[in-house]
Write a protein that holds these residues in place. Structure first.
Motif, PDB file in Angstrom:
ATOM      1  N   LYS A   1       9.780   0.825  -1.379  1.00  0.00           N
ATOM      2  CA  LYS A   1       8.953   1.972  -0.815  1.00  0.00           C
ATOM      3  C   LYS A   1       9.556   2.290   0.477  1.00  0.00           C
ATOM      4  O   LYS A   1       9.852   1.847   1.134  1.00  0.00           O
TER       5      LYS A   1
ATOM      6  N   ILE B   1       5.260  12.473 -10.525  1.00  0.00           N
ATOM      7  CA  ILE B   1       3.945  11.881  -9.824  1.00  0.00           C
ATOM      8  C   ILE B   1       4.034  10.471  -9.567  1.00  0.00           C
ATOM      9  O   ILE B   1       4.091   9.668 -10.632  1.00  0.00           O
ATOM     10  N   HIS B   2       3.773   9.817  -8.351  1.00  0.00           N
ATOM     11  CA  HIS B   2       3.962   8.414  -8.202  1.00  0.00           C
ATOM     12  C   HIS B   2       2.383   8.083  -7.950  1.00  0.00           C
ATOM     13  O   HIS B   2       2.154   6.985  -8.588  1.00  0.00           O
ATOM     14  N   GLU B   3       1.738   8.778  -7.129  1.00  0.00           N
ATOM     15  CA  GLU B   3       0.229   8.367  -7.161  1.00  0.00           C
ATOM     16  C   GLU B   3      -0.659   9.642  -6.885  1.00  0.00           C
ATOM     17  O   GLU B   3      -0.182  10.572  -5.972  1.00  0.00           O
ATOM     18  N   ASP B   4      -1.771   9.712  -7.517  1.00  0.00           N
ATOM     19  CA  ASP B   4      -2.583  11.149  -7.637  1.00  0.00           C
ATOM     20  C   ASP B   4      -3.792  10.511  -6.898  1.00  0.00           C
ATOM     21  O   ASP B   4      -4.590   9.725  -7.245  1.00  0.00           O
ATOM     22  N   HIS B   5      -3.914  11.134  -5.506  1.00  0.00           N
ATOM     23  CA  HIS B   5      -5.270  10.917  -4.650  1.00  0.00           C
ATOM     24  C   HIS B   5      -6.122  12.187  -4.674  1.00  0.00           C
ATOM     25  O   HIS B   5      -6.736  12.263  -3.849  1.00  0.00           O
TER      26      HIS B   5
ATOM     27  N   GLN C   1      -9.140  14.148  -5.430  1.00  0.00           N
ATOM     28  CA  GLN C   1     -10.717  13.787  -5.545  1.00  0.00           C
ATOM     29  C   GLN C   1     -11.442  15.015  -6.235  1.00  0.00           C
ATOM     30  O   GLN C   1     -11.236  16.116  -6.293  1.00  0.00           O
TER      31      GLN C   1
ATOM     32  N   VAL D   1      -1.284  14.451  -3.201  1.00  0.00           N
ATOM     33  CA  VAL D   1      -0.525  13.787  -4.378  1.00  0.00           C
ATOM     34  C   VAL D   1       0.955  13.124  -3.923  1.00  0.00           C
ATOM     35  O   VAL D   1       1.424  14.050  -3.187  1.00  0.00           O
ATOM     36  N   THR D   2       0.949  12.135  -3.895  1.00  0.00           N
ATOM     37  CA  THR D   2       2.393  11.578  -3.729  1.00  0.00           C
ATOM     38  C   THR D   2       3.362  11.697  -4.767  1.00  0.00           C
ATOM     39  O   THR D   2       2.921  11.242  -5.934  1.00  0.00           O
TER      40      THR D   2
ATOM     41  N   ASN E   1      13.905   8.957  -6.324  1.00  0.00           N
ATOM     42  CA  ASN E   1      12.584   8.255  -6.163  1.00  0.00           C
ATOM     43  C   ASN E   1      12.233   8.049  -4.613  1.00  0.00           C
ATOM     44  O   ASN E   1      11.719   7.055  -4.135  1.00  0.00           O
TER      45      ASN E   1
ATOM     46  N   GLU F   1       9.783   8.860  -1.683  1.00  0.00           N
ATOM     47  CA  GLU F   1       8.169   9.346  -1.797  1.00  0.00           C
ATOM     48  C   GLU F   1       8.025  10.846  -0.997  1.00  0.00           C
ATOM     49  O   GLU F   1       8.490  10.442   0.373  1.00  0.00           O
TER      50      GLU F   1
ATOM     51  N   CYS G   1       4.481  13.794   0.058  1.00  0.00           N
ATOM     52  CA  CYS G   1       3.147  13.863  -0.221  1.00  0.00           C
ATOM     53  C   CYS G   1       2.983  15.599  -0.056  1.00  0.00           C
ATOM     54  O   CYS G   1       3.602  16.175   0.659  1.00  0.00           O
TER      55      CYS G   1
END
Length: 124
Positions: free
Chosen positions: A62, A90-94, A96, A103-104, A110, A112, A114
């Protein structure tokens, strides 16, 4: 001091710089070309440029530092869709249900980064 560049290790600096040029709308330096070991994406002053440097090893962990971007002409979700079409993943979807969050994403190598909500989204 001023912050001149954000430097990113890369397997293919020109290809990655081209991706980021499309993401930001900023040009790849006219002095850079495919095969160069250093490639600059030139930013508008006073924003630091993005400098891509060739390294022999692939990214394995990371990032310790990453860039947060706020769209100016699109919503967060429109910007995420645009970047996915350019080759990000998309790596991580935050996001809400109430519209907050970020969205990361991962660039083609690769790294990262946001995407946050636009100013107009945070103001409403």
């Amino acid at each position: 001091m001023i912050l001149r560049h954000i430097t990113i290790d890369s397997g293919d600096p020109y290809a990655l710089a081209t991706f980021w040029s499309e993401v930001t709308g900023w040009p790849v330096s006219a002095t850079d070309e495919p095969g160069d070991t250093e490639v600059l994406v030139e930013s508008p002053s006073p924003v630091p440029g993005l400098l891509f440097i060739a390294v022999p090893e692939a990214k394995t962990l990371k990032n310790r530092v990453h860039i947060d971007w706020q769209p100016t002409d699109r919503t967060r979700d429109e910007e995420v869709d645009r970047l996915l079409a350019l080759g990000a993943t998309i790596h991580e979807d935050h996001r809400q249900p109430n519209g907050r969050g970020w969205v990361t994403l991962l660039d083609p190598e690769n790294n990262e980064f946001c995407i946050e909500r636009s100013q107009s989204e945070t103001d409403s």
